[in-house]
Design a protein around this motif. Structure first.
Motif, PDB file in Angstrom:
ATOM      1  N   THR A  85       0.808  -1.096   0.090  1.00  0.00           N
ATOM      2  CA  THR A  85      -0.160  -0.106  -0.184  1.00  0.00           C
ATOM      3  C   THR A  85       0.478   1.302  -0.101  1.00  0.00           C
ATOM      4  O   THR A  85       0.137   2.348  -0.333  1.00  0.00           O
ATOM      5  CB  THR A  85      -1.036  -0.031   1.214  1.00  0.00           C
ATOM      6  N   THR A  90      -3.815  -6.883  -5.222  1.00  0.00           N
ATOM      7  CA  THR A  90      -3.298  -5.590  -4.619  1.00  0.00           C
ATOM      8  C   THR A  90      -4.593  -4.388  -5.248  1.00  0.00           C
ATOM      9  O   THR A  90      -5.044  -5.374  -6.568  1.00  0.00           O
ATOM     10  CB  THR A  90      -1.677  -5.445  -4.570  1.00  0.00           C
ATOM     11  N   VAL A 130      -3.391  -1.500  -5.222  1.00  0.00           N
ATOM     12  CA  VAL A 130      -2.417   0.055  -5.893  1.00  0.00           C
ATOM     13  C   VAL A 130      -2.771  -0.810  -7.417  1.00  0.00           C
ATOM     14  O   VAL A 130      -1.911  -1.443  -8.124  1.00  0.00           O
ATOM     15  CB  VAL A 130      -1.049  -1.121  -5.187  1.00  0.00           C
TER      16      VAL A 130
END
Length: 276
Positions: free
Chosen positions: A165, A199, A201
């Motif tokens: 993150t 994820t 991201v």
């Protein structure tokens, strides 16, 4: 139509006694609005034209073009990696906030080499790259690329951080257009790629999202935020649904493009990338 009626009335009261000045401001504002609308239409038309005409390559075509670049046109692997990596870095720089932390995940092949080059350029663009390079081939040009990163104090690690993150984006430079068989991914990439799938991201994939079949894609695999196709987009790029599709690798000789009937978008000015 530039202002609604209420705003017009307020504006007229404010400029009473300075009517000429107010009219001039309205004219300037209307002119700026018109220019912006024209610029938007021009950009939209350019993107639409690029998307409709561009050639998408199958795996064998992509491999053959690469062979000709090396054998017929005498490009070195260093040259092509440098130009490809620069294009990747420019696409990241144009797509994400400046000065951010970027995680560059590199595979053992040429796609990974592009990622190593991109990390160096991102540092020069004032980003803060960290490189994950689990399998490091002990051969040219990878040894030199690693040496350059270490000489710039760019962190290189062999394992994926447990917490992704803190990064503003992740560059996926693991597998390229030579990849075959999503069921044959070996360690440690068999755990790295699922982590990138899960994820939140944003991911910037280099040429082919890692784990995708070059021609058919992978709907359950990595879904990148941006894709940077190199030389020409591969067939799997038709399944890309992310935010920006960039084309880079501005090194294709005109005769080679003609031989393979490549319809490629025109690069603006001296830019190394163009939106598709």
């Amino acid at each position: 139509t530039f202002f609604d009626n209420d705003v017009k009335q307020w504006y007229q009261r404010r400029v009473r006694g300075h009517r000429t000045h107010g009219v001039c401001l309205l004219m300037v504002a209307a002119l700026v609005s018109h220019i912006l609308r024209c610029e938007y239409r021009t950009f939209s038309q350019l993107v639409s034209r690029n998307m409709s005409n561009v050639t998408y390559l199958g795996q064998e075509q992509a491999q053959n073009i690469d062979i000709e670049l090396f054998n017929e046109y005498k490009f070195s692997i260093d040259q092509l990696m440098e130009l490809a990596g620069l294009a990747v870095a420019k696409a990241v720089e144009k797509s994400y906030p400046a000065n951010g932390k970027v995680l560059v995940v590199c595979g053992p092949g040429n796609n990974g080499g592009d990622g190593l080059v991109a990390a160096r350029h991102l540092a020069l663009f004032n980003f803060k790259p960290t490189v994950v390079y689990p399998k490091q081939p002990n051969k040219h040009p990878f040894n030199n690329l690693l040496h350059q990163l270490r000489g710039m104090d760019i962190s290189v690690t062999t394992s994926l951080p447990p917490d992704l993150t803190p990064y503003s984006c992740i560059v996926d430079a693991i597998f390229g257009f030579s990849f075959k068989g999503s069921g044959n991914i070996r360690a440690p990439f068999d755990t790295i790629i699922p982590a990138l799938v899960n994820t939140s991201v944003p991911i910037a994939s280099v040429d082919v999202p890692s784990g995708w079949e070059v021609e058919s894609g992978n709907s359950s695999g990595i879904q990148p935020d941006i894709l940077i196709s190199l030389t020409a987009p591969k067939l799997c790029a038709k399944h890309f649904t992310g935010r920006h599709h960039w084309l880079g690798g501005r090194f294709v000789p005109p005769a080679l493009a003609e031989k393979y009937q490549l319809n490629l978008p025109e690069y603006p000015g001296s830019d190394q990338i163009v939106i598709i």
